[in-house]
Design a protein around this motif. Sequence first.
Motif, PDB file in Angstrom:
ATOM      1  N   SER A  55      10.243 -40.977 -19.819  1.00  0.00           N
ATOM      2  CA  SER A  55      10.319 -41.647 -21.119  1.00  0.00           C
ATOM      3  C   SER A  55      11.470 -41.122 -21.981  1.00  0.00           C
ATOM      4  O   SER A  55      11.745 -41.657 -23.048  1.00  0.00           O
ATOM      5  CB  SER A  55       9.004 -41.446 -21.876  1.00  0.00           C
ATOM      6  N   ALA A  56      12.151 -40.062 -21.526  1.00  0.00           N
ATOM      7  CA  ALA A  56      13.226 -39.467 -22.343  1.00  0.00           C
ATOM      8  C   ALA A  56      14.545 -39.506 -21.557  1.00  0.00           C
ATOM      9  O   ALA A  56      15.233 -40.528 -21.563  1.00  0.00           O
ATOM     10  CB  ALA A  56      12.850 -38.046 -22.736  1.00  0.00           C
ATOM     11  N   ILE A  57      14.919 -38.402 -20.902  1.00  0.00           N
ATOM     12  CA  ILE A  57      16.163 -38.362 -20.116  1.00  0.00           C
ATOM     13  C   ILE A  57      15.790 -38.153 -18.645  1.00  0.00           C
ATOM     14  O   ILE A  57      14.989 -37.258 -18.335  1.00  0.00           O
ATOM     15  CB  ILE A  57      17.084 -37.199 -20.573  1.00  0.00           C
ATOM     16  N   ASN A  58      16.371 -38.953 -17.734  1.00  0.00           N
ATOM     17  CA  ASN A  58      15.974 -38.816 -16.336  1.00  0.00           C
ATOM     18  C   ASN A  58      16.687 -37.648 -15.652  1.00  0.00           C
ATOM     19  O   ASN A  58      17.671 -37.105 -16.160  1.00  0.00           O
ATOM     20  CB  ASN A  58      16.147 -40.143 -15.574  1.00  0.00           C
ATOM     21  N   LEU A  85      20.951 -33.593 -14.986  1.00  0.00           N
ATOM     22  CA  LEU A  85      21.755 -32.670 -14.171  1.00  0.00           C
ATOM     23  C   LEU A  85      23.231 -32.743 -14.558  1.00  0.00           C
ATOM     24  O   LEU A  85      23.891 -31.716 -14.771  1.00  0.00           O
ATOM     25  CB  LEU A  85      21.627 -33.052 -12.699  1.00  0.00           C
ATOM     26  N   ILE A  86      23.731 -33.958 -14.654  1.00  0.00           N
ATOM     27  CA  ILE A  86      25.156 -34.149 -14.980  1.00  0.00           C
ATOM     28  C   ILE A  86      25.458 -33.576 -16.369  1.00  0.00           C
ATOM     29  O   ILE A  86      26.410 -32.821 -16.570  1.00  0.00           O
ATOM     30  CB  ILE A  86      25.525 -35.658 -14.929  1.00  0.00           C
ATOM     31  N   TYR A  87      24.597 -33.901 -17.324  1.00  0.00           N
ATOM     32  CA  TYR A  87      24.792 -33.455 -18.714  1.00  0.00           C
ATOM     33  C   TYR A  87      24.750 -31.935 -18.818  1.00  0.00           C
ATOM     34  O   TYR A  87      25.624 -31.307 -19.430  1.00  0.00           O
ATOM     35  CB  TYR A  87      23.701 -34.094 -19.596  1.00  0.00           C
ATOM     36  N   LEU A  88      23.743 -31.342 -18.207  1.00  0.00           N
ATOM     37  CA  LEU A  88      23.560 -29.897 -18.360  1.00  0.00           C
ATOM     38  C   LEU A  88      24.694 -29.122 -17.681  1.00  0.00           C
ATOM     39  O   LEU A  88      25.114 -28.073 -18.169  1.00  0.00           O
ATOM     40  CB  LEU A  88      22.196 -29.462 -17.818  1.00  0.00           C
ATOM     41  N   LYS A  89      25.174 -29.648 -16.546  1.00  0.00           N
ATOM     42  CA  LYS A  89      26.302 -28.966 -15.886  1.00  0.00           C
ATOM     43  C   LYS A  89      27.525 -28.962 -16.801  1.00  0.00           C
ATOM     44  O   LYS A  89      28.250 -27.968 -16.897  1.00  0.00           O
ATOM     45  CB  LYS A  89      26.631 -29.661 -14.554  1.00  0.00           C
ATOM     46  N   LYS A  90      27.742 -30.074 -17.476  1.00  0.00           N
ATOM     47  CA  LYS A  90      28.894 -30.143 -18.394  1.00  0.00           C
ATOM     48  C   LYS A  90      28.707 -29.174 -19.561  1.00  0.00           C
ATOM     49  O   LYS A  90      29.635 -28.477 -19.963  1.00  0.00           O
ATOM     50  CB  LYS A  90      29.080 -31.574 -18.915  1.00  0.00           C
ATOM     51  N   ALA A  91      27.490 -29.160 -20.100  1.00  0.00           N
ATOM     52  CA  ALA A  91      27.222 -28.257 -21.237  1.00  0.00           C
ATOM     53  C   ALA A  91      27.422 -26.809 -20.797  1.00  0.00           C
ATOM     54  O   ALA A  91      27.963 -25.987 -21.539  1.00  0.00           O
ATOM     55  CB  ALA A  91      25.811 -28.482 -21.758  1.00  0.00           C
ATOM     56  N   LYS A  92      26.976 -26.515 -19.586  1.00  0.00           N
ATOM     57  CA  LYS A  92      27.112 -25.145 -19.091  1.00  0.00           C
ATOM     58  C   LYS A  92      28.590 -24.776 -18.922  1.00  0.00           C
ATOM     59  O   LYS A  92      29.004 -23.668 -19.276  1.00  0.00           O
ATOM     60  CB  LYS A  92      26.369 -24.990 -17.765  1.00  0.00           C
ATOM     61  N   GLN A  93      29.354 -25.727 -18.399  1.00  0.00           N
ATOM     62  CA  GLN A  93      30.799 -25.494 -18.242  1.00  0.00           C
ATOM     63  C   GLN A  93      31.467 -25.202 -19.578  1.00  0.00           C
ATOM     64  O   GLN A  93      32.456 -24.478 -19.651  1.00  0.00           O
ATOM     65  CB  GLN A  93      31.473 -26.727 -17.630  1.00  0.00           C
ATOM     66  N   MET A  94      30.907 -25.782 -20.639  1.00  0.00           N
ATOM     67  CA  MET A  94      31.473 -25.540 -21.968  1.00  0.00           C
ATOM     68  C   MET A  94      31.001 -24.206 -22.543  1.00  0.00           C
ATOM     69  O   MET A  94      31.356 -23.841 -23.669  1.00  0.00           O
ATOM     70  CB  MET A  94      31.079 -26.676 -22.930  1.00  0.00           C
ATOM     71  N   GLY A  95      30.155 -23.511 -21.814  1.00  0.00           N
ATOM     72  CA  GLY A  95      29.742 -22.172 -22.238  1.00  0.00           C
ATOM     73  C   GLY A  95      28.370 -22.094 -22.890  1.00  0.00           C
ATOM     74  O   GLY A  95      27.990 -21.047 -23.420  1.00  0.00           O
ATOM     75  N   PHE A  96      27.634 -23.201 -22.868  1.00  0.00           N
ATOM     76  CA  PHE A  96      26.306 -23.183 -23.496  1.00  0.00           C
ATOM     77  C   PHE A  96      25.250 -22.630 -22.539  1.00  0.00           C
ATOM     78  O   PHE A  96      25.294 -22.891 -21.335  1.00  0.00           O
ATOM     79  CB  PHE A  96      25.896 -24.607 -23.917  1.00  0.00           C
ATOM     80  N   ASP A  97      24.299 -21.875 -23.083  1.00  0.00           N
ATOM     81  CA  ASP A  97      23.099 -21.510 -22.333  1.00  0.00           C
ATOM     82  C   ASP A  97      22.178 -22.724 -22.324  1.00  0.00           C
ATOM     83  O   ASP A  97      22.103 -23.465 -23.312  1.00  0.00           O
ATOM     84  CB  ASP A  97      22.373 -20.340 -23.000  1.00  0.00           C
ATOM     85  N   ILE A  98      21.461 -22.859 -21.213  1.00  0.00           N
ATOM     86  CA  ILE A  98      20.639 -24.056 -21.043  1.00  0.00           C
ATOM     87  C   ILE A  98      19.151 -23.710 -21.077  1.00  0.00           C
ATOM     88  O   ILE A  98      18.709 -22.749 -20.454  1.00  0.00           O
ATOM     89  CB  ILE A  98      20.946 -24.732 -19.674  1.00  0.00           C
ATOM     90  N   THR A 128       6.653 -34.026 -12.921  1.00  0.00           N
ATOM     91  CA  THR A 128       7.557 -32.984 -12.423  1.00  0.00           C
ATOM     92  C   THR A 128       8.988 -33.521 -12.298  1.00  0.00           C
ATOM     93  O   THR A 128       9.223 -34.716 -12.379  1.00  0.00           O
ATOM     94  CB  THR A 128       7.093 -32.451 -11.062  1.00  0.00           C
ATOM     95  N   GLY A 129       9.909 -32.613 -12.084  1.00  0.00           N
ATOM     96  CA  GLY A 129      11.328 -32.990 -11.936  1.00  0.00           C
ATOM     97  C   GLY A 129      12.207 -32.065 -12.767  1.00  0.00           C
ATOM     98  O   GLY A 129      13.276 -31.653 -12.343  1.00  0.00           O
ATOM     99  N   GLY A 130      11.732 -31.711 -13.952  1.00  0.00           N
ATOM    100  CA  GLY A 130      12.519 -30.890 -14.867  1.00  0.00           C
ATOM    101  C   GLY A 130      12.743 -29.470 -14.366  1.00  0.00           C
ATOM    102  O   GLY A 130      13.824 -28.895 -14.549  1.00  0.00           O
TER     103      GLY A 130
END
Length: 410
Positions: A224-227, A232-245, A254-256
């Motif tokens: 119902s929110a983000i699949n 995966l794609i979003y978080l990898k980009k955020a991580k590359q920018m230096g953010f902790d996830i 399940t899935g998260g």
Amino acid sequence: MKKIIGPFTQILPLTGLPLKGALKDEQLHLIANGGVLVDNGLIVETGDFNELRKANPSTPTEEIQTGHVLLPGFIDCHTHICFGGNRAKDYAMRIAGKTYLEIAKAGGGIWDTVTQTRAADEATLVNSLVQRANRHLAEGVTTIEVKSGYGLSLEEELKQLRAIKTASVQTKAKLIATCLAAHMVPKDFTGSQEEYLQHIVDDLLPVIKQEKLTNRVDIFIEQSAINVENALIYLKKAKQMGFDITVHADQFTTGGCAVAVAVGAVSADHLEASGEHEIELLADSNIVAVTLPGASMGLGMPYAPARNLLNAGACLAIASDWNPGSAPMGDLLMQAAVMSASEKLSAAEVFAGLTFRAASALKIEGGILAPGMPADMQAYPCADYREILYYQGKLKPNKIWIGGNDPMTQ
Ligand code: NIG
Ligand code: FE
């Protein structure tokens, strides 16, 4: 200023305990008739009160009436306490038997709080956030993580994160912000889910970095929110920018959890739907499993498998999820104590989950009373630490210290 605080009937410094896995109360180090030597906001030493006084004869003493148990301040590593309005209507529908979808269709759910938060100006948000943080502080919570996620546009997410920054200098509680712009795709965004997430990466995260609003990014992974794929794609980009996830994982399906592991998140939070596979994934990782009993209570749903997570060897933290929708109560100790009776958690596991294990979810030092650590502490009016959970949250601390000082009188 240097001082000795004490005597305490018991001090639980929560030192010498492992970061991961099950704990027995017998493992707790207890200091009877204890004192704490504090200097410049930091703990210098804990030990026998009389010995400390003898060794530091010219150091002033902050006298405590006997019959108090001292603990590190609690660290609430997951809240959404920056919001406008309330969702009492949702709650009434829920207890009348309406489903999540029915409530959303009737105008409730996260989007209702987004609308109410957008309608509030920044100063109003700051004021209500400071009040909630101070309430938490009075109940022994000295560090509080606070998420955005009720703005869901460039300007509105920034408004929330700036409000958190401003509030952090108006309360003595220590606030740690997290960007949850990926809470859901806002109803007024015209593009796809992928486009919304890319918009956050391109337009919001760089400003957040530049203004140093936070170095943490969260997401709500759910059908119902983000699949899972987009997450995966979003978080990898955020991580590359230096953010902790950190991830809202496995709340309903399940899935998260698997995404949290794949991106090397610092924590995976919720986990109510996690099964054996997810428990193993977390136990084999360095990810902190954050259980949120307040959300289970608010939604009338089962708790996350806290006992099984600990038995499998995971690092388990307990947080309030304080938010206007699923967890409006916000009483962290009460929630942890009540869950411990159902999940069969020892006092050692509960206090570890509320302190140094929660600190690990935020990548901060603290949650133990040890030399060099901030003197963020709380004292309960009882003679034995076991009374604290026994009263299931009704026994509150009657003295709090931030950096060795009373935050209420400063
Ligand atoms: O952690 N699960 C998603 N987000 C929040 C609920 C937010 C809301 O209902 O306003 C949570 O439970
Ligand atoms: Fe949450």
